[in-house]
Scaffold this active site. Structure first.
Site, PDB file in Angstrom:
ATOM      1  N   HIS A 187      91.693  73.230  27.273  1.00 49.61           N
ATOM      2  CA  HIS A 187      92.337  74.279  26.488  1.00 49.61           C
ATOM      3  C   HIS A 187      93.762  74.529  26.961  1.00 49.61           C
ATOM      4  O   HIS A 187      94.238  73.960  27.945  1.00 49.61           O
ATOM      5  CB  HIS A 187      91.516  75.574  26.535  1.00 49.61           C
ATOM      6  N   CYS A 195      86.992  74.967  33.430  1.00 49.93           N
ATOM      7  CA  CYS A 195      87.554  74.181  32.336  1.00 49.93           C
ATOM      8  C   CYS A 195      88.798  73.437  32.824  1.00 49.93           C
ATOM      9  O   CYS A 195      89.131  73.474  34.002  1.00 49.93           O
ATOM     10  CB  CYS A 195      87.917  75.101  31.166  1.00 49.93           C
TER      11      CYS A 195
END
Length: 277
Positions: A187, A195
């Site tokens: 992201h 992440c």
């Protein structure tokens, strides 16, 4: 900045989880991400204006489809020129490799003439938590290692971190080993727990290339996440590490691509990754 923090407090929109996830209870990763954003003021990343703080960047400025379209309009002209210089085309199949130790994300594109994948570009991973080794359970802060796929429904133009895609953790191997975790993403932004955060300008390029490939018929995008470049020398240095046997299994898939320049078809047999001949 003050307005951004007020919005975050009201709506709780920071984290890798979708907007309705709070109804189900936020994960440890999400809560830690929120604390990191609210309690820190990192230096701007390259390509991010000084005024675009982490908290403010997390506030979406456009609905998902419009945001993705605007990003594509910004980055595609330069991408097309760079692709053409390498004999590659936007919309052709893509393949992603991530190297945690080197903190790099690579994107490869299949060349029409050879049907082999050619290296296009790499981007630095701006933020990633944990240590070398796989993700084992929800809340451990680890970034995944293994072989994953991004299907069209895993694209997240409405991400709370600008643009994102879910890499598909846990996969069949992870499930066979009882590993848990949700919403593991690549992201934007520059803060992440579990992440791979790429910053907003970089994710616009990566997302646009992936979205174009899916829109032109690629059924899914393979994402191979490795602890490090799995060279003979680096594997020798990993001898005796707790995850040595797991990494040897990953290296089988790594070597297939290094030799063939085509991502291998991966399946799970006997709780191990197996690869088609």
């Amino acid at each position: 900045m003050r307005r951004g923090l007020i919005l975050l407090a009201l709506f709780g929109i920071v984290g890798c989880r979708p907007k309705d996830a709070r109804a189900e209870g936020a994960s440890t990763e999400t809560r830690q991400s929120e604390m990191s954003v609210q309690n820190s003021n990192p230096s701007p990343m390259p390509g991010v204006p000084k005024s675009a703080t982490v908290a403010e960047a997390a506030v979406p400025d456009l609905p998902g489809p419009e945001r993705a379209a605007a990003a594509s309009a910004r980055v595609k002209p330069a991408l097309k020129l760079e692709l053409a210089a390498k004999g590659l085309r936007a919309g052709d199949p893509v393949f992603i490799r991530i190297f945690k130790e080197e903190r790099l994300l690579e994107l490869w594109i299949r060349k029409r003439e050879t049907r082999k994948y050619e290296f296009f570009r790499s981007w630095p991973v701006a933020a990633m938590s944990g240590e070398l080794g796989p993700k084992l359970k929800e809340g451990d802060g680890q970034a995944p290692e293994g072989f994953y796929v991004v299907t069209p429904e895993r694209m997240k133009p409405d991400s709370q971190f600008h643009l994102a895609f879910n890499i598909g953790f846990p996969n069949a191997y992870d499930e066979a080993h009882g590993r848990t975790g949700t919403f593991l993403m690549v992201h934007g932004n520059a803060v992440s727990i579990g992440c791979f955060a790429m910053t907003d300008p970089k994710i616009e390029e990566i997302y646009t290339l992936c979205a174009d490939a899916l829109a032109h018929g690629q059924p899914f995008i393979r994402v191979h996440s490795f602890p490090f470049r799995m060279t003979t020398e680096r594997m020798a240095a990993a001898a005796g590490e707790p995850w040595e046997e797991f990494w040897k299994n990953l290296k089988e898939g790594y070597d297939r691509f290094e030799t063939d320049r085509v991502p291998p078809n991966v399946r799970v047999e006997g709780k191990r990754y197996a690869f088609d001949p």
